[in-house]
Design a protein around this motif. Structure first.
Motif, mmCIF file in Angstrom:
data_model
loop_
_atom_site.group_PDB
_atom_site.id
_atom_site.type_symbol
_atom_site.label_atom_id
_atom_site.label_comp_id
_atom_site.label_asym_id
_atom_site.label_seq_id
_atom_site.Cartn_x
_atom_site.Cartn_y
_atom_site.Cartn_z
ATOM 1 N N ILE A 1 -7.081 -12.900 3.033
ATOM 2 C CA ILE A 1 -6.384 -12.171 4.101
ATOM 3 C C ILE A 1 -4.887 -12.114 3.800
ATOM 4 N N GLU A 2 -4.334 -13.207 3.324
ATOM 5 C CA GLU A 2 -2.905 -13.243 2.960
ATOM 6 C C GLU A 2 -2.623 -12.340 1.758
ATOM 7 N N ARG A 3 -3.541 -12.301 0.781
ATOM 8 C CA ARG A 3 -3.368 -11.414 -0.382
ATOM 9 C C ARG A 3 -3.319 -9.962 0.071
ATOM 10 N N ILE A 4 -4.223 -9.589 0.954
ATOM 11 C CA ILE A 4 -4.259 -8.217 1.467
ATOM 12 C C ILE A 4 -2.975 -7.915 2.247
ATOM 13 N N ALA A 5 -2.522 -8.872 3.055
ATOM 14 C CA ALA A 5 -1.286 -8.686 3.825
ATOM 15 C C ALA A 5 -0.079 -8.537 2.904
ATOM 16 N N LEU A 6 -0.021 -9.353 1.853
ATOM 17 C CA LEU A 6 1.096 -9.259 0.913
ATOM 18 C C LEU A 6 1.082 -7.912 0.203
ATOM 19 N N ASN A 7 -0.091 -7.465 -0.221
ATOM 20 C CA ASN A 7 -0.167 -6.156 -0.865
ATOM 21 C C ASN A 7 0.311 -5.059 0.076
ATOM 22 N N ALA A 8 -0.041 -5.147 1.355
ATOM 23 C CA ALA A 8 0.411 -4.147 2.329
ATOM 24 C C ALA A 8 1.936 -4.174 2.457
ATOM 25 N N MET A 9 2.512 -5.374 2.447
ATOM 26 C CA MET A 9 3.970 -5.488 2.515
ATOM 27 C C MET A 9 4.616 -4.883 1.271
ATOM 28 N N LEU A 10 4.038 -5.181 0.119
ATOM 29 C CA LEU A 10 4.581 -4.633 -1.122
ATOM 30 C C LEU A 10 4.555 -3.107 -1.099
ATOM 31 N N LEU A 11 3.438 -2.555 -0.664
ATOM 32 C CA LEU A 11 3.304 -1.098 -0.649
ATOM 33 C C LEU A 11 4.211 -0.449 0.395
ATOM 34 N N ALA A 12 4.416 -1.124 1.520
ATOM 35 C CA ALA A 12 5.328 -0.591 2.540
ATOM 36 C C ALA A 12 6.779 -0.673 2.050
ATOM 37 N N ASN A 13 7.061 -1.685 1.223
ATOM 38 C CA ASN A 13 8.364 -1.840 0.575
ATOM 39 C C ASN A 13 9.518 -1.736 1.577
ATOM 40 N N PRO A 14 9.486 -2.569 2.637
ATOM 41 C CA PRO A 14 10.542 -2.455 3.648
ATOM 42 C C PRO A 14 11.923 -2.672 3.061
ATOM 43 N N GLY A 15 12.850 -1.844 3.518
ATOM 44 C CA GLY A 15 14.221 -1.944 3.033
ATOM 45 C C GLY A 15 14.387 -1.499 1.598
ATOM 46 N N ARG A 16 13.345 -0.855 1.071
ATOM 47 C CA ARG A 16 13.377 -0.424 -0.340
ATOM 48 C C ARG A 16 13.799 -1.583 -1.237
ATOM 49 N N LEU A 17 13.165 -2.728 -1.018
ATOM 50 C CA LEU A 17 13.457 -3.911 -1.816
ATOM 51 C C LEU A 17 13.228 -3.633 -3.295
ATOM 52 N N PHE A 18 12.145 -2.935 -3.593
ATOM 53 C CA PHE A 18 11.801 -2.599 -4.977
ATOM 54 C C PHE A 18 12.081 -1.125 -5.225
ATOM 55 N N ASP A 19 12.371 -0.803 -6.464
ATOM 56 C CA ASP A 19 12.575 0.597 -6.830
ATOM 57 C C ASP A 19 11.243 1.318 -6.961
ATOM 58 N N ALA A 20 10.191 0.560 -7.194
ATOM 59 C CA ALA A 20 8.837 1.119 -7.246
ATOM 60 C C ALA A 20 7.847 -0.034 -7.176
ATOM 61 N N VAL A 21 6.609 0.304 -6.805
ATOM 62 C CA VAL A 21 5.538 -0.685 -6.750
ATOM 63 C C VAL A 21 4.339 -0.127 -7.514
ATOM 64 N N ALA A 22 3.847 -0.893 -8.473
ATOM 65 C CA ALA A 22 2.631 -0.524 -9.205
ATOM 66 C C ALA A 22 1.452 -1.043 -8.391
ATOM 67 N N ASN A 23 0.661 -0.134 -7.872
ATOM 68 C CA ASN A 23 -0.444 -0.501 -6.988
ATOM 69 C C ASN A 23 -1.724 -0.709 -7.785
ATOM 70 N N TYR A 24 -1.916 -1.933 -8.256
ATOM 71 C CA TYR A 24 -3.140 -2.243 -8.991
ATOM 72 C C TYR A 24 -4.369 -2.143 -8.088
ATOM 73 N N GLY A 25 -4.162 -2.264 -6.782
ATOM 74 C CA GLY A 25 -5.259 -2.120 -5.841
ATOM 75 C C GLY A 25 -5.836 -0.715 -5.810
ATOM 76 N N ALA A 26 -5.087 0.248 -6.301
ATOM 77 C CA ALA A 26 -5.560 1.635 -6.347
ATOM 78 C C ALA A 26 -6.479 1.894 -7.542
ATOM 79 N N ILE A 27 -6.624 0.902 -8.400
ATOM 80 C CA ILE A 27 -7.505 1.058 -9.564
ATOM 81 C C ILE A 27 -8.908 0.678 -9.120
ATOM 82 N N SER A 28 -9.678 1.658 -8.736
ATOM 83 C CA SER A 28 -11.001 1.389 -8.154
ATOM 84 C C SER A 28 -11.915 0.627 -9.106
#
Length: 142
Positions: free
Chosen positions: A75-102
């Motif tokens: 549950i925490e892994r899923i929550a962290l991935n959601a935070m990464l993808l939301a990228n609040p405050g544009r903390l990262f310049d980009a996020v590689a979404n490995y979760g999108a690799i079906s």
């Protein structure tokens, strides 16, 4: 901590892009998504202060429920991935979404053909991740 042991690399921040790709072990050690996110905030500030222009993060691949990784950790892994993808405050310049690799599998149900032990990637998985990471680096710009 994310930047622990990275001293000589921080000092050589002449490189343009750094990639933050971790947190699986933090989750397995009982840290929450919020605690890890705080580490990411600190790491990004440290990296940018050292001269790194672009910071790219990666999401965490699916992981099998096992004696060392329980449903609460998932549950925490899923929550962290959601935070990464939301990228609040544009903390990262980009996020590689490995979760999108079906091909890697779904949350809590990794594809053992690509993650043979339910955690670590095979060469084929790394090849797929490399494509997603390249796209994220390209999106971050140079």
């Amino acid at each position: 901590a994310i930047v622990q042991g990275a001293g000589k690399y921080l000092e050589s921040g002449k490189a343009n892009i750094t990639i933050i790709s971790q947190a699986t072990n933090d989750l397995a050690n009982g840290r929450t998504a919020a605690q890890i996110w705080s580490d990411y905030v600190t790491a990004c500030a440290t990296l940018r202060a050292a001269g790194w222009n672009k910071v790219v993060a990666t999401t965490i691949t699916p992981r099998a429920i096992s004696p060392g990784f329980n449903a609460a950790m998932e549950i925490e892994r899923i929550a962290l991935n959601a935070m990464l993808l939301a990228n609040p405050g544009r903390l990262f310049d980009a996020v590689a979404n490995y979760g999108a690799i079906s091909a890697l599998g779904l949350d809590g149900a990794p594809n053992f053909g690509y993650l043979p032990d339910g955690l670590h990637e095979s060469e084929a998985a790394y090849a797929l991740e490399a494509q997603v990471l390249k796209a994220a680096i390209d999106a971050a710009g140079r």
